[in-house]
Design a protein around this motif. Structure first.
Motif, short mmCIF file in Angstrom:
data_model
loop_
_atom_site.label_atom_id
_atom_site.label_comp_id
_atom_site.label_asym_id
_atom_site.label_seq_id
_atom_site.Cartn_x
_atom_site.Cartn_y
_atom_site.Cartn_z
N ASP A 254 0.80 -1.22 0.00
CA ASP A 254 0.00 0.00 0.00
C ASP A 254 0.84 1.27 0.00
O ASP A 254 0.30 2.37 -0.12
CB ASP A 254 -0.99 0.00 1.17
CG ASP A 254 -0.33 -0.24 2.51
OD1 ASP A 254 0.92 -0.16 2.59
OD2 ASP A 254 -1.05 -0.51 3.49
N ASP A 255 2.15 1.15 0.15
CA ASP A 255 3.02 2.32 0.02
C ASP A 255 3.67 2.39 -1.36
O ASP A 255 4.55 3.22 -1.59
CB ASP A 255 4.09 2.32 1.12
CG ASP A 255 5.02 1.12 1.04
OD1 ASP A 255 4.86 0.28 0.12
OD2 ASP A 255 5.91 0.98 1.90
N GLY A 256 3.25 1.51 -2.28
CA GLY A 256 3.74 1.54 -3.64
C GLY A 256 4.91 0.60 -3.91
O GLY A 256 5.24 0.36 -5.09
N ARG A 257 5.53 0.07 -2.88
CA ARG A 257 6.65 -0.83 -3.11
C ARG A 257 6.18 -2.13 -3.76
O ARG A 257 5.08 -2.61 -3.49
CB ARG A 257 7.36 -1.15 -1.79
CG ARG A 257 8.34 -0.08 -1.36
CD ARG A 257 9.04 -0.47 -0.08
NE ARG A 257 8.15 -0.45 1.08
CZ ARG A 257 8.51 -0.83 2.31
NH1 ARG A 257 9.74 -1.27 2.53
NH2 ARG A 257 7.64 -0.75 3.30
N ARG A 258 7.05 -2.73 -4.55
CA ARG A 258 6.75 -3.99 -5.22
C ARG A 258 7.80 -5.02 -4.79
O ARG A 258 9.00 -4.81 -4.95
CB ARG A 258 6.79 -3.80 -6.74
CG ARG A 258 6.26 -4.99 -7.55
CD ARG A 258 6.09 -4.54 -9.00
NE ARG A 258 5.51 -5.59 -9.82
CZ ARG A 258 6.21 -6.50 -10.49
NH1 ARG A 258 7.53 -6.48 -10.41
NH2 ARG A 258 5.60 -7.41 -11.22
N ILE A 259 7.33 -6.13 -4.23
CA ILE A 259 8.22 -7.18 -3.74
C ILE A 259 8.10 -8.38 -4.66
O ILE A 259 7.00 -8.89 -4.88
CB ILE A 259 7.85 -7.59 -2.30
CG1 ILE A 259 7.68 -6.36 -1.39
CG2 ILE A 259 8.90 -8.55 -1.74
CD1 ILE A 259 8.92 -5.55 -1.23
N GLU A 260 9.22 -8.83 -5.19
CA GLU A 260 9.23 -9.99 -6.07
C GLU A 260 9.85 -11.18 -5.35
O GLU A 260 10.82 -11.03 -4.61
CB GLU A 260 10.03 -9.69 -7.34
CG GLU A 260 9.45 -8.55 -8.16
CD GLU A 260 10.26 -8.27 -9.41
OE1 GLU A 260 11.30 -8.93 -9.62
OE2 GLU A 260 9.86 -7.38 -10.20
#
Length: 477
Positions: A254-260
Motif C-alpha cells: 500500500d506504500d507503492g513498493r513492489r516485492i518480487e
C-alpha cells in the motif's frame, strides 16, 4: 437406505473429533465417526505436526551454523552450508507425520469399537444425517469439521500459485525468496524456518507481528528474526498480487513498493468449514466466526455439540481437546460442565519461543486498572540460560497487588515447556508466593520464573523496615 442408530455421531476426524470419539467409545458409548478427508485432520497433516517437524530441522541447521560459539570448527569452504538440506528437512516432516499417523488411523479407532465412515455428512433433520448412502440417527451429535486457510480478497491473488499450510509441506525444492503474507504464529514460524533452511524471506503484516501477544515479549522474537535476516514489513497492506514470467510472484504494497519472490505463502488466518453440512436443516445457528455454542459446547440444537476451529473459538489443538472433555461430560454423563479458557496457554514456536497464559499486561490493566504488579526476570540473570548460550528474553508475571497470579508470559528458550508451571498455578488460583517458595533443581531455566515470583517480596523483604527489625533482634544476641 441403510440406517444406523447410535449413542454418539462425530463429524470430523481432526484433533477434537478424535478425542470425543476415542473417549466415548472407551467409556461404552456406541459411536460413529464420519470423515471425508484424511484422518488426523489439519493438525496431523498440515498443521502442528509438519510445522514443528520443519522447525526442528531448521533449528538443527541453525545450531550447526552457530556451533563455533562453543568451539566447534567452522565448516570448510568446500563443505555445503548445513542450511541447504531442504529435501532432507521435508523427509523429516513426512517421517514425523507417518510416525504419528497410526495413532489417528481408521484402524486404531475401529479397534476401539468406533464405526468409521469415510464420506461427507449432511444433516437431514435435527436428529439425523446422511453419509455415503447411510442414515445415521444418534442421541447426540458432535460437529468437529475444523477450519481452512482464509484467503484475503487481494486483487490478482486468485491467479497466483500461492501456498498455504495445506500445500507448503509438499514442496520438494527450497524457495529462493519466500514472501509470507501474515504475521501471526504460522507466518512467523514458517518465515524463520525457511530463512534458516536457506531461503530469503520477506514477511508482510498489516499490523505488528503477533498482534495478540504481549509487545514486550514479541520484541524478543522480532529482534532474533531480524538478526537472522528475515525482512519484516509491519504496518503494511498488500494491494495487488501477480504472477511473473517463469512462475515467480510479486506483491504490491500500500506504500507503492513492489516485492518480487519465487514463492508466496498466505498465512492470514483461518475460516471454519461449514459448507455442505446442512446446518440450517438441523436448526444449528451460525455466526461470522463459526457455529454458535454455549459454555457447554452445545449448539442451538441441544442434541448437537461443536468443538474445535469450527466454533470460531481458540484455534489450538489443546483447546479442542479441552472442549472434547466438556462434551463427553455433558453428552454421556449429563453433567453441566462448562468451558473455561482462563488458564488456556498459547505458544509460538519460533526461536526463542513465546508462551503466554492468562492475561497480558495490557489486558490486566483494562480489567484491573493500574492496581496490578508486573514482575520480570531476564534470562540474562539465569545461570542455565548463560551456560547454554541462550540468554535472550525474560519471564514476565502479572499479579494483583496481593500477589494473585493474573497471567504469565515467557519469551526465551523452551518457553512452551516452562509455561506448564504457570498453567498449573493459574488454574489452581495460586499466588506468586506458592512459586517463590518452591525448591527447584539448579541450574534450570524454570528458576527464572521462581526469581520473578520472588521479586514480588523484594521491596518488603529487603526494605528499611526489615533492616530495622534485624538490627533490633541482634540486640538480644
Amino acid at each position: 437406505m441403510t440406517e444406523i442408530r447410535c449413542d454418539l455421531c462425530v463429524i470430523g476426524a481432526g484433533s477434537g473429533g478424535l478425542s470425543v470419539a476415542a473417549g466415548a467409545a472407551q467409556m461404552g458409548a456406541d459411536t460413529v465417526l464420519i470423515e471425508r478427508g484424511r484422518m488426523g485432520g489439519e493438525c496431523l497433516n498440515s498443521g502442528c505436526v509438519p510445522s514443528k517437524a520443519l522447525l526442528a530441522a531448521a533449528k538443527a541447521a541453525e545450531a550447526a551454523r552457530r556451533a563455533a560459539r562453543f568451539g566447534a570448527p567452522q565448516p570448510a569452504p568446500d563443505i555445503p552450508d548445513p542450511a541447504v538440506g531442504f529435501g532432507a528437512a521435508m523427509a523429516h516432516v513426512r517421517g514425523s507425520i507417518a510416525a504419528i499417523a497410526p495413532h489417528d488411523s481408521q484402524e486404531r479407532f475401529e479397534g476401539l469399537g468406533v464405526r468409521v465412515i469415510r464420506a461427507s455428512a449432511r444433516f437431514t433433520g435435527p436428529d439425523r444425517l446422511e453419509a455415503d448412502g447411510v442414515t445415521v440417527r444418534a442421541r447426540r451429535f458432535v460437529v468437529a469439521t475444523g477450519s481452512r486457510p482464509f484467503i484475503p480478497p487481494v486483487p490478482g491473488l486468485q491467479g497466483v500459485p500461492y501456498l498455504t499450510n495445506e500445500t507448503l509441506f509438499r514442496l520438494t525444492r527450497a524457495p529462493h525468496h519466500l514472501i509470507v503474507l501474515g504475521g501471526g504464529p504460522v507466518g512467523v514460524e514458517m518465515a524463520q524456518a525457511h530463512r534458516r533452511l536457506g531461503a530469503r524471506v520477506t514477511l508482510v503484516q498489516r499490523s505488528r507481528i503477533l498482534p495478540n501477544d504481549d509487545p514486550e515479549l514479541v520484541e524478543v522474537l522480532r529482534r532474533r528474526l531480524i538478526a537472522e535476516g528475515v525482512t519484516l514489513l509491519e504496518g503494511r497492506g498488500v494491494t495487488r498480487a501477480e504472477t511473473m514470467e517463469g512462475g515467480a510472484v510479486a506483491v504490491t504494497l500500500d506504500d507503492g513498493r513492489r516485492i518480487e519472490g519465487s514463492d508466496l505463502l498466505v498465512a492470514t488466518g483461518r475460516r471454519p468449514i461449514l459448507d455442505g453440512l446442512g446446518l440450517e436443516t438441523a436448526g444449528i445457528a451460525v455466526t461470522e466466526q463459526g457455529i454458535a455454542v454455549d459454555r457447554r459446547m452445545r449448539t442451538a440444537n441441544r442434541r448437537v455439540y461443536a468443538v474445535g476451529d469450527v466454533t470460531g473459538g481458540p484455534a489450538f489443538t489443546h483447546a479442542a481437546a479441552q472442549q472434547a472433555g466438556i462434551v463427553l461430560r455433558n453428552a454421556l454423563f449429563r453433567l453441566p460442565a462448562r468451558i473455561n479458557y482462563a488458564a488456556l496457554p498459547r505458544v509460538t514456536y519460533g526461536e526463542p519461543e513465546l508462551a503466554q497464559v492468562g492475561l497480558t499486561e495490557a489486558q490486566a490493566r483494562v480489567e484491573h486498572g493500574e492496581r496490578i504488579r508486573v514482575l520480570r526476570a531476564p534470562f540474562a540473570g539465569n545461570d542455565r540460560a548463560r551456560t547454554d548460550g541462550e540468554a535472550e528474553g525474560l519471564v514476565k508475571l502479572v499479579t494483583t497487588p496481593r500477589g494473585r497470579l493474573l497471567g504469565a508470559g515467557i519469551a526465551g528458550p523452551h518457553a512452551g515447556e516452562q509455561i506448564a508451571l504457570w498453567c498449573l498455578a493459574l488454574s489452581k488460583g495460586m499466588g506468586v508466593g506458592d512459586i517463590a517458595g518452591l525448591t527447584l533443581p539448579y541450574p534450570t531455566l524454570a528458576e527464572a520464573g521462581k526469581r520473578a515470583a520472588g521479586d514480588y517480596y523484594a521491596p518488603t523483604l529487603f526494605g528499611p523496615r526489615t533492616r530495622r527489625l534485624v538490627r533490633f533482634l541482634n540486640w538480644f544476641g
